[in-house]
Structure formats: C-alpha cells, structure tokens
Design a protein around this motif. Sequence first.
Motif, short mmCIF file in Angstrom:
data_model
loop_
_atom_site.label_atom_id
_atom_site.label_comp_id
_atom_site.label_asym_id
_atom_site.label_seq_id
_atom_site.Cartn_x
_atom_site.Cartn_y
_atom_site.Cartn_z
N CYS A 52 0.84 -1.20 0.00
CA CYS A 52 0.00 0.00 0.00
C CYS A 52 0.88 1.25 0.00
O CYS A 52 1.88 1.33 0.70
CB CYS A 52 -0.92 -0.01 1.22
SG CYS A 52 -1.87 1.51 1.39
N CYS A 64 -5.33 3.67 -2.83
CA CYS A 64 -4.18 4.03 -3.69
C CYS A 64 -4.17 3.13 -4.94
O CYS A 64 -4.92 2.15 -5.02
CB CYS A 64 -2.88 3.91 -2.91
SG CYS A 64 -2.46 2.21 -2.48
N CYS A 67 -3.55 -0.53 -4.01
CA CYS A 67 -4.71 -1.17 -3.35
C CYS A 67 -5.82 -1.46 -4.35
O CYS A 67 -6.44 -2.52 -4.33
CB CYS A 67 -5.24 -0.28 -2.23
SG CYS A 67 -4.29 -0.41 -0.71
ZN LIG Z 1 -3.28 1.64 -0.42
#
Ligand SMILES: [Zn+2]
Length: 382
Positions: A52, A64, A67
């Motif tokens: 992450c 993000c 992710c």
């Molecule tokens: Zn993330």
Amino acid sequence: MQFKDIIGQEEVKEQLLQTVAENRVSHAQLFLSSEGSGALPLAIAYAQYINCLDKRTGDSCGECSSCRKYERYIHPDLHFSYPFFASKDARVAVDVLDEWRSMLMNDPYFDMDIWRSNLNAENKQANINIAECHDIIKKLSFKAFEAETKVLIMWLPEYLDKEGNSLLKIIEEPPKNTLFILVANNQEQILSTLLSRTQIVKIPKLSDATIEGYLVERHGLGEQQATECSFLADGNLIEAKQLVANTHNEHADKFSEWLRMGYGNRVLDLTAFTDLAAGWGRENQKNFLKYGINFLRECSLLLSGAETLVKLPGRSLDTAKKLSAHVLDLGMAEAIIHELERAHYHIERNANPKILFLDVSLQLVKIIKFKTFPQGTQHIYN
Ligand SMILES: [Zn+2]
C-alpha cells in the motif's frame, strides 16, 4: 482485500502488522491453519498492506493505485499459484486465472472442494505440476513492474509433487524484494525441504463466538440457530456458511410446497404440514417465516419487472419465476407477506404454533386459490 474484511483473527493481524512496523518481514512464510480460518484472505490482506502506498493505522488504505489493483486481484506484481487440473488448455495455473479471480471476488473463503467444483473437475486429480514450478521461477525472475515488493501466494503447497524441489533455490535466495507466502492446511503433507526454508505463521481456528457473531450480523440468523451452526462448524467458516445454505434450501423446499398446498386447496396436506411445523421449535419457525417473507418480496420484484434487483440463489430463483408467471400476482404476494409478518409477530410472543400455522394455511388457500384477501381480520392465537 483489507484486514478489516477478514473475520476475526485480531491477534494474527496485529502480529503481521508488527512485522511491517519493525521491518522484519520474512521473505518466505508459511501460513498454516485448519480449513476455513481465513489464511488465504489474511495472506492477501498482508501483501496488500505491504504494498500500500498510503498505509493507515492497522490497515491498507484501500484507495491508492496499488490497493485498487489488489482489490481486484489484477496487480501485475501479485502472483498466485494453486492446484489445478492440467489439460491441453490449462498447462499452468495462470491459464485458469479468470476462474481463480472470480472465485476470490465471489468469496475468498473457499476450500478445495469448492474450487474443484468451480473448475467443473470433480473427479480429476489436481496438482501443482513441474510446468507451474518453472512458470513461477520465470515470473519471479523478472523485475517488478510497479510494486516495491513482488508477491507470490501459493495456495495449498501440499499439492506440489517432488518437482516442488525445483523451487527450493528461488525460495532460499529469492530475487530482490520478493515475498513468498504459502498457505497450507496440513503440515505433514508439505515437502520437508520446503518447510525448512519457510517461517511458519500459525493461524488459529476461529472461535465459536466469532462465527456466531458473523452469522447473526451478516446472515441474519437468530441467536440460537447461529449458536448451533457455529458449534457444528467447529471454527470452520466455510462449513458454517454451508450449514446456513443447507438450512436455506430446506426452508425453500418447504415453503414452495406450502404455497402449492394452498393453491391446490389440499386441506389434508395442510393439516399434516401444520402438525409438522408445530414441532419445529420457535426459532426455526421464525426463520421459516422470515424466509417466506424474503422470498415473496423477491417475487414482488419479479412481478414488478425489476428482475435485475432479485438476489435469490439459483434454485429459489427458478421457483420464484415459475410462481410469479403462473400463480401469484402482486396483490397476492403482498397479502401473504402480511399474513407471514403477522404470524412472525405472534410466534415471538408465544402464540400456539399449531393454531397459528393452521390459520395461516387457511389464509393461503383463501388468497391463492380463491383470491380473497383478508381485510382487517382480528385473530387471537393464545
Ligand atoms: Zn493503499
């Protein structure tokens, strides 16, 4: 997958978070657990957290770019290996990657039986073969595309033949920034050469209380039924879900039969049904009525032309379609729902179940067979 999506296992989550905080993530780990404890989802959440780009306290951000790709299992630096059935079209695991991804998207808690039936390969011999081992070595020797850490999650290394030894070198001296997570159920069935090169992370069975809470919260089970299911499941969430599905199917069969009895004005059958239902116990009676209410709400959606909103599983959906096409109309569905809700209310308040189910049975005949809707009728069940 984020840590928050995982059922229970708070201690393990904490332990995994610590390894990242203290910068001691071992590059080859074996997550060992009995079935249905959530080891695979944990491995994925761990890998997502490690990669992450905007880590939060206790979890990945979920937003993000890394992710977002992890959530759909399409990150180019996230690799999976798993048992499969080698054939002309499936030489290596990645050849059935679509099936694997949709399995994970659907529910990351599954076992070999579920995976096998998803591949339509009930009687075939699954393994992780030599071609797959070579493919793993090849994939991991490339530089990472975009992530800091390349991850390979191997589900059920028990299915590696002796050829698995070809992986020893890469596990012992992996390319830079590579993480192996093996997810296994049976320590004795894993190649000992492989075992000795991994750090074992033991993942405990889920507690009865955790499974119970999950069934109440996510599946709307009554407390007593949730206790029974979690006791039988013995820490296995997959088993617990199957028990719930079986109960659901039983209710489905009984409920559609009850409607048919009403439609056919089969008074003797209805009396026999009443005797049977009276013996089910209050909790089960309530669940049965709740099933009926939900089922008819779904039928109402079908009857209103909102089929895309219908959430009934396969067999129940077929029944609902047939009933909606040939027997029910919207007014009937609403009238029966009203009767069932009333019955549910009275069961909770200790009504005599025999009188109550007989009364609802007769209302069913009136509504479905004779299309007369009871209006403002007052009933006393006690
Ligand atoms: Zn993330």
